[in-house]
Motif scaffolding. Sequence first.
Motif, short mmCIF file in Angstrom:
data_model
loop_
_atom_site.label_atom_id
_atom_site.label_comp_id
_atom_site.label_asym_id
_atom_site.label_seq_id
_atom_site.Cartn_x
_atom_site.Cartn_y
_atom_site.Cartn_z
N TYR A 73 0.80 -1.23 0.00
CA TYR A 73 0.00 0.00 0.00
C TYR A 73 0.83 1.28 0.00
O TYR A 73 0.34 2.33 -0.41
CB TYR A 73 -0.92 0.03 1.24
CG TYR A 73 -2.00 -1.01 1.22
CD1 TYR A 73 -3.06 -0.93 0.33
CD2 TYR A 73 -1.99 -2.08 2.10
CE1 TYR A 73 -4.06 -1.88 0.31
CE2 TYR A 73 -2.99 -3.04 2.09
CZ TYR A 73 -4.02 -2.93 1.19
OH TYR A 73 -5.01 -3.88 1.17
N GLY A 74 2.05 1.21 0.51
CA GLY A 74 2.83 2.42 0.73
C GLY A 74 2.42 3.03 2.06
O GLY A 74 1.30 2.82 2.53
N CYS A 95 1.96 5.95 14.08
CA CYS A 95 3.16 5.26 13.61
C CYS A 95 3.14 5.04 12.09
O CYS A 95 4.18 4.75 11.51
CB CYS A 95 3.36 3.94 14.35
SG CYS A 95 2.11 2.68 14.05
N PHE A 96 1.97 5.19 11.45
CA PHE A 96 1.87 5.09 10.00
C PHE A 96 1.78 6.46 9.32
O PHE A 96 1.96 6.55 8.11
CB PHE A 96 0.65 4.28 9.58
CG PHE A 96 0.70 2.82 9.97
CD1 PHE A 96 1.89 2.15 10.17
CD2 PHE A 96 -0.47 2.11 10.13
CE1 PHE A 96 1.92 0.82 10.52
CE2 PHE A 96 -0.46 0.77 10.48
CZ PHE A 96 0.74 0.12 10.67
N ASP A 109 -0.86 5.44 1.99
CA ASP A 109 -2.14 4.73 1.90
C ASP A 109 -2.38 3.91 3.17
O ASP A 109 -3.51 3.84 3.66
CB ASP A 109 -2.17 3.83 0.66
CG ASP A 109 -3.56 3.31 0.35
OD1 ASP A 109 -4.55 3.86 0.87
OD2 ASP A 109 -3.66 2.35 -0.44
N LEU A 110 -1.34 3.33 3.72
CA LEU A 110 -1.47 2.57 4.96
C LEU A 110 -1.94 3.49 6.09
O LEU A 110 -2.83 3.12 6.86
CB LEU A 110 -0.13 1.92 5.31
CG LEU A 110 -0.12 0.88 6.42
CD1 LEU A 110 -1.14 -0.22 6.19
CD2 LEU A 110 1.27 0.28 6.55
N GLY A 111 -1.40 4.70 6.15
CA GLY A 111 -1.82 5.67 7.16
C GLY A 111 -3.24 6.15 6.96
O GLY A 111 -3.92 6.53 7.91
N THR A 112 -3.72 6.13 5.72
CA THR A 112 -5.11 6.49 5.44
C THR A 112 -6.04 5.35 5.85
O THR A 112 -7.10 5.58 6.43
CB THR A 112 -5.29 6.79 3.94
OG1 THR A 112 -4.43 7.88 3.59
CG2 THR A 112 -6.72 7.16 3.62
N ASP A 115 6.33 10.22 10.15
CA ASP A 115 7.66 9.63 10.06
C ASP A 115 7.63 8.12 10.24
O ASP A 115 8.25 7.57 11.15
CB ASP A 115 8.58 10.29 11.10
CG ASP A 115 10.05 10.03 10.83
OD1 ASP A 115 10.40 9.76 9.65
OD2 ASP A 115 10.84 10.07 11.77
N PRO A 116 6.87 7.41 9.38
CA PRO A 116 6.68 5.97 9.56
C PRO A 116 7.93 5.16 9.26
O PRO A 116 8.74 5.52 8.40
CB PRO A 116 5.58 5.65 8.55
CG PRO A 116 5.72 6.67 7.48
CD PRO A 116 6.19 7.92 8.19
N SER A 117 8.06 4.08 10.00
CA SER A 117 9.11 3.10 9.74
C SER A 117 8.62 1.77 10.31
O SER A 117 7.72 1.74 11.16
CB SER A 117 10.43 3.49 10.39
OG SER A 117 10.35 3.37 11.80
N VAL A 118 9.22 0.70 9.85
CA VAL A 118 8.84 -0.62 10.36
C VAL A 118 9.16 -0.69 11.85
O VAL A 118 8.34 -1.14 12.65
CB VAL A 118 9.55 -1.75 9.57
CG1 VAL A 118 9.31 -3.10 10.23
CG2 VAL A 118 9.08 -1.76 8.12
N GLY A 119 10.31 -0.19 12.24
CA GLY A 119 10.72 -0.25 13.65
C GLY A 119 9.78 0.47 14.58
O GLY A 119 9.37 -0.07 15.61
N SER A 120 9.42 1.71 14.23
CA SER A 120 8.51 2.47 15.11
C SER A 120 7.12 1.84 15.13
O SER A 120 6.45 1.83 16.16
CB SER A 120 8.42 3.94 14.67
OG SER A 120 7.79 4.06 13.41
#
Length: 87
Positions: free
Chosen positions: A31-32, A44-45, A35-38, A48-53
Amino acid sequence: MQPSTPDNKQARNPLHGLTLEAIVTQLADHYGWDDLGTRIPIRCFTHDPSVGSSLKFLRKTPWARDKVESLYLFMLRDQKRQQRPDN
């Protein structure tokens, strides 16, 4: 009737054997982050998203993890639908 073993119960569970890191990574790739944050509007999405956070937050927040797992299952179903040949 055979007694159910843990392997039998999990055989059809698409989340079985997957790490949360693998799920988040696949969702972000598919999704990117925008789009994931939407789709799942959690900080966390969206900031400043990252897999770690994301992993740090999701491991402490069961309701958010449930949403992520639900979106992952939706993504898998959607991918299967798109792969079916049209009749």
